[in-house]
Scaffold this motif. Structure first.
Motif, short mmCIF file in Angstrom:
data_model
loop_
_atom_site.label_atom_id
_atom_site.label_comp_id
_atom_site.label_asym_id
_atom_site.label_seq_id
_atom_site.Cartn_x
_atom_site.Cartn_y
_atom_site.Cartn_z
N TYR A 94 0.83 -1.20 0.00
CA TYR A 94 0.00 0.00 0.00
C TYR A 94 0.86 1.25 0.00
N CYS A 95 0.48 2.20 -0.83
CA CYS A 95 1.07 3.53 -0.80
C CYS A 95 0.27 4.38 0.19
N ALA A 96 0.95 5.29 0.87
CA ALA A 96 0.27 6.12 1.86
C ALA A 96 0.81 7.54 1.85
N LYS A 97 -0.08 8.47 2.08
CA LYS A 97 0.30 9.89 2.20
C LYS A 97 0.46 10.26 3.67
N GLY A 98 1.53 10.93 4.01
CA GLY A 98 1.76 11.35 5.38
C GLY A 98 0.84 12.48 5.81
N ARG A 99 0.61 12.55 7.13
CA ARG A 99 -0.17 13.66 7.68
C ARG A 99 0.64 14.96 7.66
N TRP A 100 1.94 14.82 7.75
CA TRP A 100 2.84 15.96 7.85
C TRP A 100 4.03 15.78 6.92
N SER A 101 4.98 16.71 7.00
CA SER A 101 6.16 16.61 6.15
C SER A 101 7.09 15.50 6.61
N TRP A 102 6.96 15.10 7.86
CA TRP A 102 7.78 14.03 8.43
C TRP A 102 6.92 12.80 8.68
N PHE A 103 7.53 11.72 9.13
CA PHE A 103 6.78 10.49 9.37
C PHE A 103 7.52 9.66 10.41
N THR A 104 6.81 8.69 10.94
CA THR A 104 7.44 7.63 11.72
C THR A 104 7.03 6.30 11.08
N ASN A 105 7.42 5.21 11.65
CA ASN A 105 7.09 3.93 11.04
C ASN A 105 5.73 3.38 11.48
N THR A 106 4.90 4.24 12.02
CA THR A 106 3.57 3.82 12.43
C THR A 106 2.52 4.34 11.45
N ALA A 107 1.48 3.54 11.25
CA ALA A 107 0.45 3.90 10.29
C ALA A 107 -0.29 5.17 10.67
N SER A 108 -0.29 5.52 11.95
CA SER A 108 -1.03 6.70 12.40
C SER A 108 -0.46 8.00 11.86
N THR A 109 0.77 7.99 11.37
CA THR A 109 1.35 9.22 10.80
C THR A 109 1.04 9.36 9.31
N PHE A 110 0.18 8.49 8.81
CA PHE A 110 -0.27 8.55 7.41
C PHE A 110 -1.79 8.64 7.41
N ASP A 111 -2.35 9.41 6.48
CA ASP A 111 -3.79 9.65 6.55
C ASP A 111 -4.58 9.26 5.31
#
Length: 123
Positions: A94-111
């Motif tokens: 799955y491709c995912a877009k981040g909530r912010w400019s940064w990310f962590t390895n948890t799905a919650s940082t992608f929206d």
């Protein structure tokens, strides 16, 4: 409306390579992190790779040194190059877009998420 459409999955032999693509629309993607996750039946979605808007990258331990994430913000296309594939890499990716400019390895940082593309590694 954000849309993410993955392509490039398929059947490949162990040791082979595939390149997944994610075509994105509906947002200014250059401002956001992007990521790839994978999932197999009965298991939680697993972080594979992420890239910040400034192109800092991070990878799941199981794919480090074999997979490479990249981004082409001019085309709104995001890639996952997968080399030296193993049978245990078989999953829906799955491709995912981040909530912010940064990310962590948890799905919650992608929206936002694509519909997924099947990768099968088998001889």
């Amino acid at each position: 409306q954000v849309q993410l459409v993955e392509s490039g999955g398929g059947l490949v032999q162990p040791g082979g390579s595939l390149r997944l693509s994610c075509a994105a629309s509906g947002a200014t993607f250059s401002a956001f992190a992007m990521g790839w996750f994978r999932q197999t039946p009965g298991k939680e979605r697993e972080f594979v790779a992420g890239i910040s808007n400034s192109k800092n990258t991070n990878y799941g331990d199981s794919v480090k040194g074999r997979f490479t994430i990249s981004r082409d913000d001019a085309k709104n296309i995001y890639y996952l190059q997968m080399n030296s594939l193993k049978t245990e890499d078989t999953a829906v990716y799955y491709c995912a877009k981040g909530r912010w400019s940064w990310f962590t390895n948890t799905a919650s940082t992608f929206d936002h998420w694509g519909q997924g593309t099947q990768v099968t590694v088998s001889s």
